[in-house]
Design an enzyme around this catalytic site. Structure first.
Site, short mmCIF file in Angstrom:
data_model
loop_
_atom_site.label_atom_id
_atom_site.label_comp_id
_atom_site.label_asym_id
_atom_site.label_seq_id
_atom_site.Cartn_x
_atom_site.Cartn_y
_atom_site.Cartn_z
CG HIS A 1 -2.12 -0.90 1.06
ND1 HIS A 1 -2.63 -1.33 -0.15
CD2 HIS A 1 -2.88 -1.51 2.02
CE1 HIS A 1 -3.64 -2.14 0.06
NE2 HIS A 1 -3.81 -2.28 1.36
CG HIS B 1 -8.00 -0.19 2.25
ND1 HIS B 1 -8.83 -1.05 2.95
CD2 HIS B 1 -6.92 -0.93 1.88
CE1 HIS B 1 -8.26 -2.24 3.01
NE2 HIS B 1 -7.10 -2.21 2.37
CD GLU C 1 -8.60 -3.04 -0.81
OE1 GLU C 1 -7.44 -2.61 -0.95
OE2 GLU C 1 -8.88 -4.08 -0.16
#
Length: 363
Positions: free
Chosen positions: A120, A191, A328
């Protein structure tokens, strides 16, 4: 300091976006909370810390308003937290194997923050510049951030813009754009952890899920794609017809065991670069809330909160395992190391653009 939420504005044809302090970071940076509202009683509270959707309040079939995303009441919890609740994630959403990739004849090494992998990035821990860009399309918040060359190990000065728009069609629209001065890789997503029954109100195992994808990318023991595009037919990952999330989540299946449930990327059907198309929908039969997702992205990472472990969230609610799901929209995990996957390379002179819409209704 506990957050104080602004009440939904009533009977005003064109209410103004509300702004209030969300506190200062450990480094002394001021953060703010912006409350977007529409004419249907829906509102979204977004902070410029991480571009995070803090609350998303949506009516059910009876008109009762509930907050349907997990999160925290206080800035310091977002600073300390590791769940990426509601945040913009990047530079590269999802995992990069061994925290390294090659590009343009050079090799780049990233922080290992997910076992041996990179996950991420740091955008969720940055304070973004915010601007009200509301229009007739709805109340809109523009967030911008300059990720400098070398941040988190990635090449190029990357200028990122994310615009959240709340429309009167009960859509939360997210537009992403970016430019770079050096060849780099980029994968952005939001997210949000959703619970359509209301945040903290039990697990999501009875939520019905539909995914417009007949293939997925199977993973290895570290949740890195093997490179294969595998058919969902005959597997617990087949959501081509609406299926209760909990129906097969604990089946004796290798992929489910590796992810401790669903934590996989689906290869979306009808994905055409630059075109918006239907990706998925989720329905909670108890509240009647329906979430429809459309995107321009080729992949959808579905995560079922398998590692939530009693996190204390908003309003004293406790988030246990499988108390939320994530949808996502993004490129495939580890794409920089899989040239057969859709490319995530961004070059100088190119403009990255992506759109995802989360649309809510009740039935």
């Amino acid at each position: 300091m506990a957050m104080i939420f602004v009440s939904v504005l009533q009977a005003e044809a064109n209410p103004k976006m509300q702004k209030q302090s969300f506190g200062k970071t450990d480094e002394g940076q001021q953060t703010d909370l912006y409350i977007l509202t529409n004419k249907n009683g829906m509102d979204a509270a977004i902070t410029n810390y991480g571009g995070t959707v803090v609350t998303l309040k949506v009516p059910d079939r009876q008109g009762k308003i509930d907050d349907v995303v997990l999160g925290y009441d206080k800035l310091e919890d977002y600073e300390a937290g590791k769940a990426y609740f509601g945040a913009i994630v990047g530079r590269y959403a999802n995992r990069i194997a061994h925290a390294t990739f090659a590009l343009g004849g050079s090799s780049y090494t990233l922080p290992k923050n997910d076992s041996d992998n990179h996950l991420h990035g740091v955008f969720n821990k940055r304070v973004w510049n915010a601007k009200d860009v509301s229009s007739s399309a709805g109340q809109a918040l523009e967030l911008t951030y300059l990720s400098k060359d070398g941040e988190d190990g990635f090449p190029g000065n990357l200028s990122v813009k994310v615009v959240y728009t709340l429309t009167d069609r009960n859509e939360l629209k997210i537009d992403y754009s970016a430019i770079t001065d050096k060849e780099t890789v980029l994968n952005l997503t939001n997210h949000c952890y959703f619970n359509l029954a209301g945040q903290g109100n039990g697990d999501i195992l009875q939520t019905q899920l539909l995914i417009h994808a007949d293939h997925f990318t199977p993973v290895d023991a570290t949740l890195i794609p093997t490179g294969e595009l595998r058919s969902v037919k005959g597997t617990p990952l087949d959501f081509m017809t609406s299926t209760v999330i909990g129906a097969r989540i604990d089946q004796d299946d290798q992929q489910l065991k590796l992810g401790k449930g669903y934590d996989h990327n689906w290869v979306l059907n009808n994905a055409t670069p630059g075109s918006l198309f239907a990706a998925a929908q989720a329905y909670d039969p108890h509240s009647g809330r329906l979430l429809e997702v459309s995107t321009t992205e080729p992949g959808l990472q579905v995560y079922t909160g398998n590692f939530l472990d009693g996190i204390h969230g908003k309003g004293g609610k406790v988030y246990n395992r499988r108390y939320a799901f994530c949808l996502e929209t993004q490129h495939f995990p580890d794409s920089p190391n899989h040239p057969q996957f859709p490319s995530t390379v961004l070059k100088p002179g190119q403009h990255f653009q992506s759109t995802t819409i989360y649309k809510f209704s009740a039935k």
